[in-house]
Write a protein that holds these residues in place. Structure first.
Motif, PDB file in Angstrom:
ATOM      1  N   ILE A  77       0.853  -1.180   0.000  1.00  0.00           N
ATOM      2  CA  ILE A  77       0.000   0.000   0.000  1.00  0.00           C
ATOM      3  C   ILE A  77       0.891   1.233   0.000  1.00  0.00           C
ATOM      4  CG2 ILE A  77      -1.691   1.342   1.315  1.00  0.00           C
ATOM      5  CD1 ILE A  77      -2.782  -1.297   2.357  1.00  0.00           C
ATOM      6  N   ALA A  78       0.638   2.164  -0.894  1.00  0.00           N
ATOM      7  CA  ALA A  78       1.412   3.400  -0.956  1.00  0.00           C
ATOM      8  C   ALA A  78       0.866   4.376   0.079  1.00  0.00           C
ATOM      9  CB  ALA A  78       1.329   4.001  -2.355  1.00  0.00           C
ATOM     10  N   VAL A  79       1.697   4.775   1.013  1.00  0.00           N
ATOM     11  CA  VAL A  79       1.300   5.694   2.070  1.00  0.00           C
ATOM     12  C   VAL A  79       1.936   7.060   1.812  1.00  0.00           C
ATOM     13  CG1 VAL A  79       1.400   6.187   4.543  1.00  0.00           C
ATOM     14  CG2 VAL A  79       1.034   3.837   3.747  1.00  0.00           C
ATOM     15  N   ASP A  80       1.104   8.080   1.671  1.00  0.00           N
ATOM     16  CA  ASP A  80       1.554   9.458   1.516  1.00  0.00           C
ATOM     17  C   ASP A  80       1.232  10.220   2.793  1.00  0.00           C
ATOM     18  OD1 ASP A  80       2.218   8.808  -1.099  1.00  0.00           O
ATOM     19  OD2 ASP A  80       0.339   9.587  -1.921  1.00  0.00           O
ATOM     20  N   LEU A  81       2.126  11.104   3.212  1.00  0.00           N
ATOM     21  CA  LEU A  81       1.911  11.896   4.418  1.00  0.00           C
ATOM     22  C   LEU A  81       1.962  13.378   4.076  1.00  0.00           C
ATOM     23  CD1 LEU A  81       4.094   9.993   7.063  1.00  0.00           C
ATOM     24  CD2 LEU A  81       1.659   9.712   6.553  1.00  0.00           C
ATOM     25  N   ALA A  82       0.966  14.134   4.508  1.00  0.00           N
ATOM     26  CA  ALA A  82       0.943  15.591   4.394  1.00  0.00           C
ATOM     27  C   ALA A  82       1.239  16.133   5.783  1.00  0.00           C
ATOM     28  CB  ALA A  82      -0.413  16.071   3.893  1.00  0.00           C
ATOM     29  N   ILE A  83       2.394  16.772   5.952  1.00  0.00           N
ATOM     30  CA  ILE A  83       2.922  17.062   7.284  1.00  0.00           C
ATOM     31  C   ILE A  83       3.311  18.528   7.429  1.00  0.00           C
ATOM     32  CG2 ILE A  83       4.662  16.390   9.000  1.00  0.00           C
ATOM     33  CD1 ILE A  83       5.116  13.840   7.458  1.00  0.00           C
ATOM     34  N   GLY A  84       3.032  19.091   8.602  1.00  0.00           N
ATOM     35  CA  GLY A  84       3.615  20.355   8.990  1.00  0.00           C
ATOM     36  C   GLY A  84       4.993  20.059   9.554  1.00  0.00           C
TER      37      GLY A  84
END
Length: 280
Positions: A77-84
């Motif tokens: 599973i491709a996991v993308d993270l949008a992070i501060g």
């Protein structure tokens, strides 16, 4: 430990390959490779090759490589993270861990409470850390670090993608995820992902991930890299998301998830989310 070196143009140079300047310097001055030594090369998009050193100097290292193989060590599973992003030292350690865990892509988000948006030269340093972490961990696909984007623009694109995916359209869409999560206190706990792997494991496909990618040209389709389903998780800055930002995430279809009873630093939260979502 196998000596690994990053050669982005491996396939076009083979069979005689000259290492990039930084890699050559590391090979000769730090690792002190000698003629006849065996090393391993990888191109950051899924390929690797064994090679033999044929010449070496203080600034150059030339090798003759064996057959190039597509070796897939990416999660199902491709996991993308949008992070501060946290402060620089902590961000560096976070990127190293996320690369090792197998995260596909990191979006540096400028939230309402972001104190100092990351500059591009700092992101370039983080991208170099991705390379070093791939060399150490044996990963053949570089984790992508995108250019910064503000929260409003990111969620606008996310909302547009979500609306498009509700329609019947056989074409894959940009910025599309099978599951979108947002980390918030007092939310249901995050457990193992509900997204099931597709079972499609095409070797050799990948993404370069080192250079910048324009926001409008990203290809994060639901099937994504190697035909894998994609999951996106948003993690706020120090101080967390504002109430308005959280509500906006909910409005665009994000599922609120909790990470326990304690307050976690950004890099800790990111590592926990990645560890629980990544499925090998």
């Amino acid at each position: 430990m196998t000596r690994r070196y990053y050669v982005p143009d491996l396939q076009t140079q083979a069979p005689v390959v000259q290492l990039p300047d930084e890699e050559a310097s590391h090979a000769s001055r730090v690792m002190r490779v000698q003629i006849g030594d065996r090393i391993e090369l990888f191109d950051g998009c899924g390929h690797q090759s064994d090679a033999e050193v044929v010449s070496v100097s203080k600034r150059e290292c030339v090798v003759r490589c064996d057959a190039i193989e597509a070796v897939d060590r990416e999660p199902s599973i491709a996991v993308d993270l949008a992070i501060g992003l946290p402060k620089p030292d902590r961000a560096k350690e976070m990127i190293e861990r996320l690369t090792e865990l197998g995260v596909a892509r990191v979006f540096p988000i400028v939230f309402e409470r972001t104190q100092r948006p990351p500059k591009e030269n700092f992101l370039d340093k983080l991208r170099r850390i991705v390379i070093e972490s791939c060399k150490q961990s044996g990963r053949n696909v570089l984790m992508t670090i995108e250019s910064p984007i503000d929260f409003v623009s990111f969620t606008e694109t996310l909302a547009a993608s979500s609306a498009t995916n509700d329609e019947e359209d056989p074409q894959p869409r940009q910025w599309s995820w099978q599951r979108v999560l947002v980390a918030m206190p007092d939310s249901p706990p995050l457990s193992a992902t509900d997204v099931e792997p597709t079972g499609v494991r095409q070797t050799g496909a990948g993404q370069t991930g080192v250079g910048q990618t324009d926001v409008g040209q990203l290809n994060t389709g639901q099937s994504g890299l190697n035909g894998r389903p994609r999951t996106l998780a948003l993690i706020g800055p120090e101080g967390g998301l504002s109430e308005a930002e959280h509500q906006r995430c909910v409005d665009v279809g994000a599922e609120s998830i909790g990470l326990g009873r304690r307050i976690l630093r950004i890099e800790t939260a990111a590592a926990i989310v990645a560890a629980r979502l990544v499925v090998d």
